[in-house]
Design an enzyme around this catalytic site. Structure first.
Site: not given
Length: 774
Positions: A19, A22, A443, A648, A652
């Protein structure tokens, strides 16, 4: 703590957690180990991630020992793939074990429940059993069956619960053990030593103890079976990898285990077969279905020089592939690892849940004790049985299992579903952050456009010829990796023009290039580069403006300090870009373009796509400044709108890292993907609104789970305590309390599993290969 010391991360597999209390207990134990700078424990994956410093000796052993002292067992995860398989097998084995325990418990419970409750429901049956068997004998029979049940199928509750109590760290096992054990002990006294109790208090509650354990075992069984489905995404990814590869050995093709394939080997892939490894096509042509990786259902053409990914499906021709990556270095293995990392992450909201539930169990025990004494004092005689029943009901109904599962279960299923749609959350907290993003900055080149520009027009200044100028410009551009440079070089090669050696090559960041070719000084780039070098572009400027307004990028060329030509480069917009922008607007998100391209070109592309704001002619370092400007002042705190940046390229990467959420296009560079927290495996900006949609759906699922988990626990506690019974209202028996507690966990897991069928608007249709199957 000395921040200069080298830091390391270790992952531990933990057994015995049941649980949310714990989780907090294990985290506290780990954080207490000297040198530990951070510890995060996930209940759903049963894993712990610990950051530590290596200057304190054998820390892994100390961590395992600390967890052992807290009452759990742990071991380092040396092989994540092997550990995942081991955990999957362990979950299956645990489900089988729970099934056997539940079957035995049910077999023992039915006669106990039938004799006791049947007698209450059918008075005639009660009198018949009393006359034929005798109530004392029936109580003895119930005592024997219930004792066998608690000592057999229910022994784990008592063994683990007693240990937790002894350590002054009670958990849900402790609550079940106290509840069922109290009912059993009271009933045993009433059966074997009735003189110890007032005559009015001589009742047995064996059926309550038996049914409590049986129902909780049923809940755990259903939960274990449902949990097996939450890791389905990882299992499907693992199953995509073929176990053998057809490797060329001389003139022969030999099937060998995938583990024996090495980089440089040549592998043959026939039509209808899965590509076994990552590699480059060296011979043949075909169309490959990459839907299981990218989520895109349209097969992609593969010719010599194209890259292929292990696990994808070759649909038509035969390919010969040279292996580039094997084992853990393959794209499929890296994707599986990213998904697993995200599934094991802890969202910020989970920290609050863990803090609450850590105190919850002791509070419930105190409340049960208070309930017991309140009934002893205030209830009419016989008060003792009523006090016992209500105290036991409080203990059972308040088990915090569902609270601990509410968040990690949703994360596991949500990130797994995202992976099936080609969206990888490299960092789990991005799943929560992305939900609140209000601005998405893109971009342009390679993100909103295809990243494959082509030279479409060239206008020469008087006195210059096309062939020599294009040859000189291409010669200088051959030293650049920019997409525009590639377009110019490709145009020269198509015209069979000579690309000559270059001396004194210099790349001018964000502006252009220069170099000496065949004794001529060549300068290529934007208009501002020409101005900086004092070059008059004259009538060419009007052409540049017209091209830019048409969405083309104008590039100037100067030879020996004189403007020689202007070239138009056009990078087609991706077919899905406009749909992506429209989908973001539908989500209430503002869109921005940040690009180093010409202002007129950027504005033309933005207008065509419907983008709200444009920042053009931005240098690479200026992208970070633009992101920070859009994010607003740092001291705005919670009032500052969150921003995501989508890119990409290598340039960037700083902006991806600076944004609240960095989203990398998967067809871009490795540097960009490493800097981002979310990766779109397909080169499709439409993945951005899909990622936001699944983020919102997952967090909504988390909120639903938390609401119902707390509602079950908090709302039913007064009913279990009998607060309404004092006013002639209903109360909750321990039997129904156990049913409610078990159902709460099953509900949470079942609700999380609904995300497996989540299909955001605009997502690709499910593929027949199963790549996007719900």
């Amino acid at each position: 703590m000395n921040s200069a010391l080298p830091r390391h991360r270790i992952e531990l597999a933990i057994e015995g957690m049941s649980c949310a209390s714990c989780v907090r207990r294990v985290e506290n134990a780990l954080s207490a180990v000297p040198g530990v700078s951070g510890a995060s424990v996930n209940l759903a994956t049963q894993r712990a991630r610990i950051d530590w410093e290596n200057a304190i000796g054998n820390t892994p052993d100390a961590l395992v020992a600390a967890i052992g002292k807290a009452g759990y067992t742990a071991r380092p995860v040396a092989d994540p793939d092997g550990e995942s398989a081991r955990q999957a097998a362990a979950r299956l084995q645990e489900a089988h074990r729970l099934g056997r325990r539940f079957a035995v418990a049910l077999l023992l419970t039915v006669p106990v429940f039938g004799v006791e409750m049947g007698g209450h429901l059918v008075p005639a049956l009660h009198h018949w059993l009393d006359m034929q068997v005798g109530m004392g004998t029936l109580w003895l029979l119930q005592a024997v069956l219930t004792t066998l049940l608690l000592a057999g199928p229910g022994r784990d509750f008592f063994a683990k619960g007693a240990v937790a109590l002894a350590r002054r760290a009670p958990d849900m096992n402790s609550l079940v053990a106290l509840g069922a054990g109290s009912a059993w002990l009271y009933s045993m006294v009433a059966t074997l030593a009735p003189a110890w109790l007032p005559e009015s208090a001589r009742h047995v509650y064996f059926e309550a103890a038996a049914v409590i354990v049986t129902l909780i075992l049923l809940g755990r069984l259903l939960e274990a079976r449902a949990k097996g489905k939450t890791g389905a995404a990882i299992a499907r990814l693992a199953s995509l990898q073929p176990r053998t590869a057809r490797v060329l050995r001389g003139n022969d093709a030999v099937d060998i285990p995938i583990e024996e394939v090495r980089a440089g080997d040549l592998v043959r892939v026939r039509p209808g077969e899965k590509v076994a490894v990552d590699g480059t096509v060296v011979e043949g042509g075909s169309y490959v279905d990459e839907s299981m990786i990218t989520g895109e259902s349209v097969p992609v053409e593969k010719t010599p020089g194209a890259s292929v990914t292990g696990g994808t499906l070759n649909t038509r021709g035969t390919l010969t592939v040279q292996v580039t990556h094997t084992g853990a270095e393959t794209a499929l293995a890296r994707i599986a690892q990213m998904v697993e990392n995200a599934q094991g992450a802890k969202l910020p909201i989970q920290g609050l849940v863990d803090k609450v539930t850590y105190r919850f169990v002791p509070a419930i025990m105190g409340l049960a004790l208070l309930t017991f004494f309140a009934w002893i004092i205030a209830a009419p005689e016989p008060a003792l049985p009523q006090a016992l029943v209500h105290a036991v009901a409080v203990l059972i109904v308040a088990c915090p299992c569902a609270m601990g599962l509410a968040t990690p279960m949703s994360i596991m299923v949500g990130t797994g579903r995202a992976a099936e749609l080609g969206i990888l959350f490299r960092q789990g907290d991005a799943l929560q952050t992305l939900r609140d993003v209000k601005t998405v900055a893109f971009d342009k080149t390679g993100t909103l456009t295809q990243g494959k520009p082509a030279l479409t027009d060239i206008v020469l200044a008087p006195g210059f010829e096309r062939g020599p100028v294009l040859s000189w410009v291409a010669s200088v551009q051959a030293g650049s990796e920019h997409p525009i440079a590639s377009a110019i070089v490709a145009a020269a090669q198509e015209s069979a023009l000579h690309v000559a050696p270059v001396a004194g090559f210099l790349a001018i960041t964000g502006a252009g290039v220069q170099g000496d070719v065949q004794g001529r000084r060549v300068l290529v780039g934007a208009e501002r580069l020409m101005r900086e070098h004092g070059i008059e572009v004259g009538a060419l400027a009007g052409t540049a403006t017209a091209w830019a307004q048409a969405g083309k990028t104008p590039v100037y060329a100067a030879i020996d300090g004189t403007a020689a030509a202007i070239m138009a480069i056009e990078d087609p917009v991706r077919p899905t870009s406009a749909q992506a922008i429209a989908a973001l607007h539908a989500l209430g998100v503002r869109t921005v373009m940040i690009t180093g391209d010409n202002r007129h070109t950027a504005q033309a592309v933005a207008a065509a796509l419907g983008i709200d704001e444009v920042h053009a002619e931005v240098l690479p370092e200026g992208k970070v400044q633009a992101v920070q400007q859009l994010r607003g002042p740092a001291d705005a705190g919670a009032h500052r709108p969150l921003l995501a940046f989508v890119g990409d390229g290598i340039n960037d990467a700083p902006a991806l890292a600076a944004a609240d959420v960095g989203i990398a296009i998967g067809t871009g560079t490795d540097v960009a993907m490493e800097a981002a927290s979310v990766v779109l495996m397909a080169g499709d900006p439409g993945g951005v609104p899909r990622a936001m949609a699944i983020s919102r759906a997952t967090l909504a699922n988390v909120r639903q789970n938390l609401f119902w988990a707390f509602a079950y626990n908090v709302a039913l506690i007064p009913l279990a305590a009998g607060a309404l019974a004092l006013f002639q209202g209903p109360s909750l028996s321990p039997v129904f309390a156990a049913a409610a507690m078990a159902l709460s966990s099953v509900f949470v897991v079942g609700n999380a599993l609904r995300l497996r069928s989540f299909h955001p608007i605009g997502a690709p249709a499910p593929s027949s290969t199963g790549g996007t199957a719900s």
